[in-house]
Design an enzyme around this catalytic site. Sequence first.
Site, PDB file in Angstrom:
ATOM      1  CB  CYS A 130      27.372 -88.168  49.449  1.00  0.00           C
ATOM      2  SG  CYS A 130      28.937 -88.260  49.169  1.00  0.00           S
ATOM      3  N   GLY A 214      34.491 -87.489  31.615  1.00  0.00           N
ATOM      4  CA  GLY A 214      35.380 -87.469  30.466  1.00  0.00           C
ATOM      5  C   GLY A 214      34.776 -86.297  29.308  1.00  0.00           C
TER       6      GLY A 214
HETATM    7  C1  LIG Z   1      36.503 -93.817  38.884  1.00  0.00           C
HETATM    8  C2  LIG Z   1      36.266 -92.688  39.363  1.00  0.00           C
HETATM    9  C3  LIG Z   1      36.279 -92.325  40.716  1.00  0.00           C
HETATM   10  C4  LIG Z   1      35.794 -91.162  41.374  1.00  0.00           C
HETATM   11  N1  LIG Z   1      35.726 -91.020  42.624  1.00  0.00           N
HETATM   12  C5  LIG Z   1      35.328 -89.799  43.210  1.00  0.00           C
HETATM   13  C6  LIG Z   1      35.512 -89.513  44.428  1.00  0.00           C
HETATM   14  O1  LIG Z   1      35.844 -90.495  45.367  1.00  0.00           O
HETATM   15  N2  LIG Z   1      35.144 -88.363  45.040  1.00  0.00           N
HETATM   16  C7  LIG Z   1      34.897 -87.306  44.271  1.00  0.00           C
HETATM   17  O2  LIG Z   1      34.561 -85.868  44.801  1.00  0.00           O
HETATM   18  N3  LIG Z   1      34.954 -87.523  43.069  1.00  0.00           N
HETATM   19  C8  LIG Z   1      35.266 -88.751  42.520  1.00  0.00           C
HETATM   20  N4  LIG Z   1      35.113 -88.724  41.006  1.00  0.00           N
HETATM   21  C9  LIG Z   1      34.836 -87.673  40.062  1.00  0.00           C
HETATM   22  C10 LIG Z   1      36.049 -87.032  39.617  1.00  0.00           C
HETATM   23  O3  LIG Z   1      36.962 -86.592  40.546  1.00  0.00           O
HETATM   24  C11 LIG Z   1      35.656 -85.784  38.611  1.00  0.00           C
HETATM   25  O4  LIG Z   1      34.992 -84.906  39.336  1.00  0.00           O
HETATM   26  C12 LIG Z   1      35.008 -86.255  37.577  1.00  0.00           C
HETATM   27  O5  LIG Z   1      35.310 -87.709  37.079  1.00  0.00           O
HETATM   28  C13 LIG Z   1      35.049 -85.370  36.135  1.00  0.00           C
HETATM   29  O6  LIG Z   1      36.137 -85.229  35.719  1.00  0.00           O
HETATM   30  P1  LIG Z   1      36.935 -86.163  34.431  1.00  0.00           P
HETATM   31  O7  LIG Z   1      35.860 -85.917  33.376  1.00  0.00           O
HETATM   32  O8  LIG Z   1      38.318 -85.779  34.246  1.00  0.00           O
HETATM   33  O9  LIG Z   1      36.950 -87.610  35.013  1.00  0.00           O
HETATM   34  C14 LIG Z   1      35.519 -90.099  40.455  1.00  0.00           C
HETATM   35  C15 LIG Z   1      35.642 -90.161  39.129  1.00  0.00           C
HETATM   36  C16 LIG Z   1      35.942 -91.443  38.377  1.00  0.00           C
HETATM   37  C17 LIG Z   1      35.929 -91.812  36.999  1.00  0.00           C
END
Ligand SMILES: Cc1cc2nc3c(=O)[nH]c(=O)nc-3n(C[C@H](O)[C@H](O)[C@H](O)COP(=O)(O)O)c2cc1C
Length: 301
Positions: A130, A214
Site C-alpha cells: 500500500c 495470473g
Molecule cells: C481482484 C483482486 C483483488 C485482490 N485484492 C487483494 C487484497 O485485498 N489484498 C492483497 O494482499 N492482495 C490482493 N490481491 C492480490 C492477490 O491476493 C494475489 O497476490 C495476486 O493476484 C497474485 O495471485 P494470482 O496470480 O493467483 O491471482 C488481489 C488480486 C485480485 C486479482
Amino acid sequence: MGNIPLELFGKTLKNPVMNASGTLGYGKEIEPLWGVETLGCYVTKGLSMKPHHGNPLPRIWEEKCGMINSIGLQNIGIERFFREYFPFFKRKKTPVIVNFFGFTEDEYIGCAEMIKPDKQIVALEMNLSCPNIKKGGIGFGKEAETVYEIVKNVKTVTKIPLLAKLTPEVKNIVEIAVAAFEAGVDGLTLINTIPAAVVDVNKRTVPIKGGLSGPIARSVALRAVYECSKAVPIPIIGVGGIMDVRDALAFLMAGAQAVQVGTATFLDPYTIPKIIMELREYLDVNNYADVKNIIGITHDQ
Ligand SMILES: Cc1cc2nc3c(=O)[nH]c(=O)nc-3n(C[C@H](O)[C@H](O)[C@H](O)COP(=O)(O)O)c2cc1C
C-alpha cells in the site's frame, strides 16, 4: 492416499491450498459451487480499520497474459467483517487468515490491535503493497528499513502470528524478506500483483492502471519463493499465477509450505477443489506419504 494436512503456526490445516486475498469475496459467494470448508484456510479480502470505497470503474481488465485489477482495496472494514462474516467461518470450522492494510503506519497498527486472537485465526497477513502517505506514496514494502520498522511495530501489538505479504516491485525481494524476518515476522506471503497499465488504442486512453496477476506473475513469484525460502527459516506461502496442480506443485517444490490461488478462480471457479484433489493423486501416484516430502525438494539439487 497421500497425506496433505499441514501444520502452520501450531494449527492443522486440512490441506495446503488457500484462496488469494481479494479473490473469493467474503467467502459466502462461492457457496452455490463449493464451500469454504474445502480450503486449507480462507484468506480474507484486504481489511482496513474503517470501510474503504476503492477505485472508480473499470476495476478489472482481462489481458492476454493475465488480469489487471484496480479494486483499490474496497472493503467493509474489520469491525463489520468480524460481526457479519466471521461467525460463518466459525460454523464451518474453517481456519482464517486475516489480510489487512493501512495507508499510514498507525493504521496498520490499529488494524492489528482490532483483531483479537481466536482459535480459528491462523495468522494476520499484512499487505505491504500500500502507498505510504508520509513518504509521498512510496509503498510500505519497497524499502528494507520501512519493512523492518512497520513489522516490528505491528508485532508489539498482536499475539497472532504475522505474515508479511511482499510486493515484487523492489530491487531485491530477498533483502526485504530478510528485513521482515529480522523484525520478527512469522512467515511471508509471496507475491502481490505486478504494477501494470492498459492502453486503449482506439480511444487513445489509459482505461486502467492496476496490478497484474495470473500466468504472467508465475515465474516472478516462483523465483521469489525459491530464493526467499533459502534465505529465511520461516514458512512461505506462494501465490502468483497458480492455474493448476502442476503450478501448485512447482511452488511447493520451490520451498512454499502452502499456496494461494487467485486469478485462476475467475477463469474456472472449480480450480481450487480440483487442485486439492489432484495434489492428493500426485502424492499417491508418486509414492509420497506426506506433502511435507516435496516442500523445498528443489533445494537439494
Ligand atoms: C481482484 C483482486 C483483488 C485482490 N485484492 C487483494 C487484497 O485485498 N489484498 C492483497 O494482499 N492482495 C490482493 N490481491 C492480490 C492477490 O491476493 C494475489 O497476490 C495476486 O493476484 C497474485 O495471485 P494470482 O496470480 O493467483 O491471482 C488481489 C488480486 C485480485 C486479482
